[in-house]
Design a protein around this motif. Structure first.
Motif, PDB file in Angstrom:
ATOM      1  N   ARG A 117       0.844  -1.201   0.000  1.00 14.38           N
ATOM      2  CA  ARG A 117       0.000   0.000   0.000  1.00 14.38           C
ATOM      3  C   ARG A 117       0.879   1.251   0.000  1.00 14.38           C
ATOM      4  N   PRO A 118       0.493   2.291  -0.749  1.00 13.00           N
ATOM      5  CA  PRO A 118       1.303   3.508  -0.827  1.00 13.00           C
ATOM      6  C   PRO A 118       1.561   4.172   0.527  1.00 13.00           C
ATOM      7  N   GLN A 119       0.655   3.994   1.472  1.00 17.68           N
ATOM      8  CA  GLN A 119       0.807   4.660   2.765  1.00 17.68           C
ATOM      9  C   GLN A 119       1.701   3.887   3.739  1.00 17.68           C
ATOM     10  N   MET A 120       2.207   2.735   3.335  1.00 21.83           N
ATOM     11  CA  MET A 120       3.070   1.949   4.220  1.00 21.83           C
ATOM     12  C   MET A 120       4.370   2.705   4.493  1.00 21.83           C
ATOM     13  N   THR A 121       4.855   2.589   5.716  1.00 20.94           N
ATOM     14  CA  THR A 121       6.124   3.222   6.068  1.00 20.94           C
ATOM     15  C   THR A 121       7.278   2.410   5.498  1.00 20.94           C
ATOM     16  N   PHE A 122       8.466   2.998   5.501  1.00 24.55           N
ATOM     17  CA  PHE A 122       9.645   2.280   5.030  1.00 24.55           C
ATOM     18  C   PHE A 122       9.882   1.032   5.879  1.00 24.55           C
ATOM     19  N   ALA A 123       9.679   1.143   7.182  1.00 25.51           N
ATOM     20  CA  ALA A 123       9.866  -0.008   8.073  1.00 25.51           C
ATOM     21  C   ALA A 123       8.875  -1.124   7.741  1.00 25.51           C
ATOM     22  N   GLN A 124       7.631  -0.756   7.464  1.00 19.95           N
ATOM     23  CA  GLN A 124       6.631  -1.765   7.103  1.00 19.95           C
ATOM     24  C   GLN A 124       6.985  -2.431   5.772  1.00 19.95           C
ATOM     25  N   LEU A 125       7.433  -1.634   4.811  1.00 17.12           N
ATOM     26  CA  LEU A 125       7.828  -2.189   3.518  1.00 17.12           C
ATOM     27  C   LEU A 125       9.025  -3.126   3.670  1.00 17.12           C
ATOM     28  N   ARG A 131      10.436 -10.694   4.452  1.00 18.29           N
ATOM     29  CA  ARG A 131       9.962 -12.022   4.858  1.00 18.29           C
ATOM     30  C   ARG A 131       9.705 -12.953   3.671  1.00 18.29           C
ATOM     31  N   VAL A 132       9.893 -12.451   2.466  1.00 21.34           N
ATOM     32  CA  VAL A 132       9.695 -13.274   1.268  1.00 21.34           C
ATOM     33  C   VAL A 132      10.965 -14.078   0.999  1.00 21.34           C
ATOM     34  N   PRO A 133      10.860 -15.389   0.883  1.00 22.15           N
ATOM     35  CA  PRO A 133      12.036 -16.206   0.580  1.00 22.15           C
ATOM     36  C   PRO A 133      12.690 -15.764  -0.733  1.00 22.15           C
ATOM     37  N   GLY A 134      14.002 -15.578  -0.693  1.00 15.20           N
ATOM     38  CA  GLY A 134      14.735 -15.164  -1.886  1.00 15.20           C
ATOM     39  C   GLY A 134      14.869 -13.663  -2.027  1.00 15.20           C
ATOM     40  N   VAL A 135      14.259 -12.912  -1.119  1.00 17.97           N
ATOM     41  CA  VAL A 135      14.370 -11.458  -1.127  1.00 17.97           C
ATOM     42  C   VAL A 135      15.212 -11.071   0.081  1.00 17.97           C
ATOM     43  N   GLY A 136      16.454 -10.695  -0.199  1.00 18.64           N
ATOM     44  CA  GLY A 136      17.386 -10.347   0.868  1.00 18.64           C
ATOM     45  C   GLY A 136      17.561  -8.847   1.004  1.00 18.64           C
ATOM     46  N   PRO A 137      18.526  -8.441   1.826  1.00 19.51           N
ATOM     47  CA  PRO A 137      18.744  -7.012   2.093  1.00 19.51           C
ATOM     48  C   PRO A 137      19.007  -6.177   0.838  1.00 19.51           C
ATOM     49  N   TRP A 138      19.792  -6.702  -0.103  1.00 19.91           N
ATOM     50  CA  TRP A 138      20.085  -5.927  -1.307  1.00 19.91           C
ATOM     51  C   TRP A 138      18.807  -5.644  -2.084  1.00 19.91           C
ATOM     52  N   THR A 139      17.964  -6.650  -2.269  1.00 23.67           N
ATOM     53  CA  THR A 139      16.726  -6.501  -3.027  1.00 23.67           C
ATOM     54  C   THR A 139      15.759  -5.555  -2.313  1.00 23.67           C
ATOM     55  N   VAL A 140      15.657  -5.703  -0.993  1.00 25.18           N
ATOM     56  CA  VAL A 140      14.780  -4.825  -0.207  1.00 25.18           C
ATOM     57  C   VAL A 140      15.232  -3.376  -0.342  1.00 25.18           C
ATOM     58  N   GLU A 141      16.519  -3.127  -0.128  1.00 33.10           N
ATOM     59  CA  GLU A 141      17.034  -1.751  -0.170  1.00 33.10           C
ATOM     60  C   GLU A 141      16.964  -1.163  -1.576  1.00 33.10           C
ATOM     61  N   THR A 142      17.200  -1.967  -2.583  1.00 33.75           N
ATOM     62  CA  THR A 142      17.078  -1.489  -3.959  1.00 33.75           C
ATOM     63  C   THR A 142      15.634  -1.081  -4.246  1.00 33.75           C
ATOM     64  N   GLY A 147      12.049   2.615  -5.656  1.00 30.68           N
ATOM     65  CA  GLY A 147      10.604   2.591  -5.808  1.00 30.68           C
ATOM     66  C   GLY A 147       9.839   3.306  -4.722  1.00 30.68           C
ATOM     67  N   ALA A 148      10.357   3.238  -3.482  1.00 26.71           N
ATOM     68  CA  ALA A 148       9.617   3.823  -2.366  1.00 26.71           C
ATOM     69  C   ALA A 148      10.119   5.210  -1.999  1.00 26.71           C
ATOM     70  N   GLY A 149      11.195   5.667  -2.642  1.00 24.45           N
ATOM     71  CA  GLY A 149      11.699   7.006  -2.368  1.00 24.45           C
ATOM     72  C   GLY A 149      12.452   7.131  -1.060  1.00 24.45           C
ATOM     73  N   ASP A 150      12.998   6.041  -0.563  1.00 28.55           N
ATOM     74  CA  ASP A 150      13.742   6.078   0.701  1.00 28.55           C
ATOM     75  C   ASP A 150      15.154   6.560   0.427  1.00 28.55           C
ATOM     76  N   SER A 151      15.434   7.795   0.812  1.00 32.14           N
ATOM     77  CA  SER A 151      16.752   8.377   0.549  1.00 32.14           C
ATOM     78  C   SER A 151      17.845   7.741   1.403  1.00 32.14           C
ATOM     79  N   ASP A 152      17.468   6.984   2.421  1.00 32.28           N
ATOM     80  CA  ASP A 152      18.455   6.315   3.270  1.00 32.28           C
ATOM     81  C   ASP A 152      18.657   4.851   2.897  1.00 32.28           C
ATOM     82  N   ALA A 153      17.990   4.375   1.862  1.00 31.19           N
ATOM     83  CA  ALA A 153      18.155   2.979   1.447  1.00 31.19           C
ATOM     84  C   ALA A 153      19.573   2.775   0.928  1.00 31.19           C
ATOM     85  N   LEU A 154      20.193   1.685   1.366  1.00 32.62           N
ATOM     86  CA  LEU A 154      21.563   1.393   0.967  1.00 32.62           C
ATOM     87  C   LEU A 154      21.659  -0.062   0.531  1.00 32.62           C
ATOM     88  N   PRO A 155      21.762  -0.286  -0.782  1.00 29.79           N
ATOM     89  CA  PRO A 155      21.842  -1.669  -1.276  1.00 29.79           C
ATOM     90  C   PRO A 155      23.218  -2.277  -0.973  1.00 29.79           C
TER      91      PRO A 155
END
Length: 170
Positions: A117-125, A131-142, A147-155
């Motif tokens: 949902r668009p209103q989800m926070t970065f922490a919720q996203l 929690r999805v198998p095969g989705v690790g830190p690099w994929t989440v941060e990317t 996509g989510a506009g998180d200026s602090d995301a670091l892949p």
């Protein structure tokens, strides 16, 4: 609005001269939250452990074979429901390795059941994607950065990011 601008631009005060100049020269450049986070996440999964050109080819093949035609005639990436219905061997037959195939389908099934949902926070996203198998830190941060506009995301672990940063500073 789906395209919220919450990238921290107004509170960003760089000290390095190059960053100061870039901030001044690129004032219109913003990190936006887009409404198609599922597509961004799938793109990040396809980029895992492969060259970008190969990931782009894989994306194109999925869209051509399983995409959804829009009213304008364009073909969009498949919906979570359509992708979740595919057997992994079908993706593997296109040249997508088993790990990425399973991760794509696992993400599609998760998002089909619990949409992002668009209103989800970065922490919720982060929690949802992580929690999805095969989705690790690099994929989440990317996904969060592009996509989510998180200026602090670091892949972390990105093979090309150090080169890009070095190139920008030289």
């Amino acid at each position: 609005s789906l395209f919220r601008i919450d990238d921290g631009y107004n509170t960003f005060v760089p000290e390095h001269p190059l960053l100061k100049r870039l901030r001044k020269d690129q004032q219109g450049l913003r990190l936006l939250r887009v409404p198609w986070l599922f597509d961004v996440a799938c793109g990040a999964i396809l980029q895992q452990r492969v060259r970008f050109v190969d990931a782009a080819r894989d994306w194109r093949q999925i869209v051509q074979r399983h995409g959804t035609r829009t009213a304008s005639g364009a073909i969009a990436f498949p919906s979570p429901s359509a992708l979740a219905a595919l057997p992994s061997f079908e993706l593997e037959a296109m040249g997508i390795d088993a790990k990425r195939s399973r991760a794509l389908i696992a993400l599609a099934r998760e998002i089909r059941m619990n949409p992002l949902r668009p209103q989800m926070t970065f922490a919720q996203l982060r929690a949802r994607l992580g929690r999805v198998p095969g989705v690790g830190p690099w994929t989440v941060e990317t996904t969060l950065g592009f996509g989510a506009g998180d200026s602090d995301a670091l892949p972390i672990g990105d093979l090309y990011l150090p080169h890009l940063v070095t190139y920008a500073f030289t």
